[in-house]
Write an enzyme that holds these catalytic residues in place. Structure first.
Site, PDB file in Angstrom:
ATOM      1  N   ARG A  90       0.827  -1.205   0.000  1.00 44.33           N
ATOM      2  CA  ARG A  90       0.000   0.000   0.000  1.00 44.33           C
ATOM      3  C   ARG A  90       0.864   1.259   0.000  1.00 44.33           C
ATOM      4  O   ARG A  90       0.556   2.235  -0.700  1.00 44.33           O
ATOM      5  CB  ARG A  90      -0.911  -0.002   1.225  1.00 44.33           C
ATOM      6  N   ASN A 145     -10.645  -4.453  -1.399  1.00 43.63           N
ATOM      7  CA  ASN A 145     -10.561  -3.438  -2.438  1.00 43.63           C
ATOM      8  C   ASN A 145      -9.616  -3.851  -3.569  1.00 43.63           C
ATOM      9  O   ASN A 145      -8.676  -4.601  -3.332  1.00 43.63           O
ATOM     10  CB  ASN A 145     -10.072  -2.123  -1.828  1.00 43.63           C
ATOM     11  N   CYS A 165     -19.142  -2.251   0.890  1.00 45.34           N
ATOM     12  CA  CYS A 165     -18.361  -1.044   1.159  1.00 45.34           C
ATOM     13  C   CYS A 165     -19.036  -0.292   2.296  1.00 45.34           C
ATOM     14  O   CYS A 165     -20.257  -0.384   2.473  1.00 45.34           O
ATOM     15  CB  CYS A 165     -18.294  -0.174  -0.093  1.00 45.34           C
ATOM     16  N   HIS A 195     -16.557   3.334  -4.750  1.00 50.00           N
ATOM     17  CA  HIS A 195     -15.674   4.478  -4.541  1.00 50.00           C
ATOM     18  C   HIS A 195     -15.824   5.533  -5.633  1.00 50.00           C
ATOM     19  O   HIS A 195     -14.901   6.299  -5.913  1.00 50.00           O
ATOM     20  CB  HIS A 195     -14.212   4.025  -4.399  1.00 50.00           C
ATOM     21  N   TYR A 250     -14.314  10.055  -2.183  1.00 48.52           N
ATOM     22  CA  TYR A 250     -13.425   9.536  -3.217  1.00 48.52           C
ATOM     23  C   TYR A 250     -13.529  10.341  -4.512  1.00 48.52           C
ATOM     24  O   TYR A 250     -12.618  10.312  -5.336  1.00 48.52           O
ATOM     25  CB  TYR A 250     -13.730   8.068  -3.508  1.00 48.52           C
TER      26      TYR A 250
END
Length: 434
Positions: A90, A145, A165, A195, A250
């Site tokens: 990440r 995700n 989500c 998102h 987002y």
């Protein structure tokens, strides 16, 4: 009832366990299985989960294992919450895109694409084991995700799956506080892709059962609620008023890309903050005196995750037929998208099927952005399933946050270099193989 969590060593898991303990009447679990490859995570997270159940007087048992087959065997439902490559991957997703003047984010843009490439093949392997060893009517609930791409991979492969989500439930709770009502009295007109969503209506049910859309009240020029909502999604109030809808935070990556990029270049990454939080959480989980969810878990993200998970699981397993916001097949809901694309809308949930409800046509600007991102998502899934430099390049180029050939070429090279150890085919692709 046997419930299995793949990726059960996540520091998120005690959030789930807390919900399972509090809402045991809604979701009566006999066995909770936490599956994770990391022995230290299994020891720490599994240990606090067992103590939390015992402290709450929950009659169920918690099992911890690295054996996926044992974990999913005879399961009624299986949750996926994986992070291939961990927080280190990440951290890369949030930084290498900066070298090509793009945002770094774990689910949106080039970083989200990298996560999809790493994740889809592994999820499909685990899903095959679920199909082989779990109960014949078991469902997979995906919280991994990028949820939209991963859920479509599962559905295309014929699995009984739905994507989850926490954005919609977060908005529901926020509106409930704003209008001083119980969360269950709020119904959202939530539309878009995972998102990439908007709230186009906020319906509040009164004591006599009637509903009223309070979004016009929020959009009123003299409404302090509008400023508060704008602040919560980090976007201008005028944008919300112009769209007559509240965008998910987002959307800021699209509506204010250059501003976000500048912020990212001068701030520590979210991955670094999460790694600090996880260290603190794991230290808490190691303390045998800790028998409830630590306060630090609120900093980890995933607010209302357990409530959202319990809602969908209890609806499926209890065959309730109620409506929840989920990631499901389009099946004509958005006429401008293929039926097999995965969208995020209110859907009716039963044991046999999860069906999207009709929605009003999207505004042209929403149609344009959803169509653009959906085109990227379809190409991204092809790249995740089949690999190859050119598939990655085409999907990268198709993303609306990239859109330029030279930038896409640079980002493709950066992605493949950063993920060479996590994508079996990446080394050859970077060297020029097609």
């Amino acid at each position: 009832m046997k419930l299995t969590v793949i990726g059960g060593g996540s520091t998120y898991t005690p959030e789930l366990v807390d919900g399972f303990a509090r809402l045991r009447d809604q979701l009566p679990i006999d066995e909770l299985w936490l599956v994770d490859p990391d022995p230290e995570r299994r020891r720490l997270v599994g240990g606090v989960a067992q103590r939390m159940f015992a402290h709450a007087g929950h009659p169920g048992t918690v099992h911890v294992t690295d054996d996926v087959v044992a974990g999913v065997s005879d399961a009624d439902a299986v949750m996926f919450q994986l992070r291939i490559g961990g927080q280190a991957a990440r951290q890369q997703d949030e930084t290498w895109p900066h070298e090509a003047c793009c945002i770094g984010q774990e689910t949106t843009g080039p970083g989200g694409f990298a996560k999809a490439l790493r994740t889809v093949p592994v999820v499909l392997e685990y899903a095959d084991l679920v199909r082989e060893h779990a109960k014949p009517d078991a469902w997979i609930v995906d919280f991994t995700n990028p949820v939209g791409i991963v859920t479509r991979a599962l559905l295309d492969a014929g699995h009984r799956a739905v994507g989850l989500c926490n954005v919609a439930i977060g908005f529901q709770r926020r509106f409930a506080r704003e209008f001083d009502v119980a969360p269950e009295a709020v119904r959202l007109d939530h539309v878009g892709l995972n998102h990439l969503t908007w709230e186009r209506g906020v319906h509040v049910r009164s004591a006599d059962g009637t509903e009223r859309d309070v979004l016009p009240d929020l959009l009123a020029a003299d409404s302090g609620a509008l400023d508060r909502m704008a602040e919560s999604v980090h976007m201008p109030a005028d944008l919300i008023r112009l769209q007559h809808a509240v965008p998910s935070y987002y959307l800021r990556y699209f509506y204010a890309h250059d501003v976000v990029l500048e912020e990212q270049l001068h701030e520590r990454t979210r991955a670094e903050a999460v790694m600090d939080t996880e260290r603190a959480l794991l230290a808490k989980y190691a303390d045998e005196a800790v028998v409830t969810k630590p306060a630090e878990l609120e900093q980890r993200g995933g607010a209302y995750y357990s409530e959202a998970a319990i809602d969908v699981l209890s609806s499926i397993l209890g065959d309730r037929g109620d409506v929840q916001v989920l990631n499901v097949r389009n099946d004509g809901t958005f006429p401008f998208l293929p039926d097999d694309h995965v969208i995020e809308v209110p859907a009716r949930v039963t044991r046999q099927a999860i069906t999207p409800l009709p929605v009003a046509p999207l505004a042209p600007d929403m149609v344009g952005l959803v169509s653009h991102v959906a085109g990227y998502e379809r190409l991204a899934l092809e790249a995740a399933l089949h690999g190859g430099h050119d598939r990655v390049l085409r999907a990268m180029w198709a993303h609306p946050l990239v859109g330029q050939v030279d930038k896409a070429e640079r980002l493709t090279d950066l992605l493949l270099a950063a993920n060479a150890d996590l994508l079996p085919w990446a080394g050859g692709a970077l060297a020029g193989a097609r």
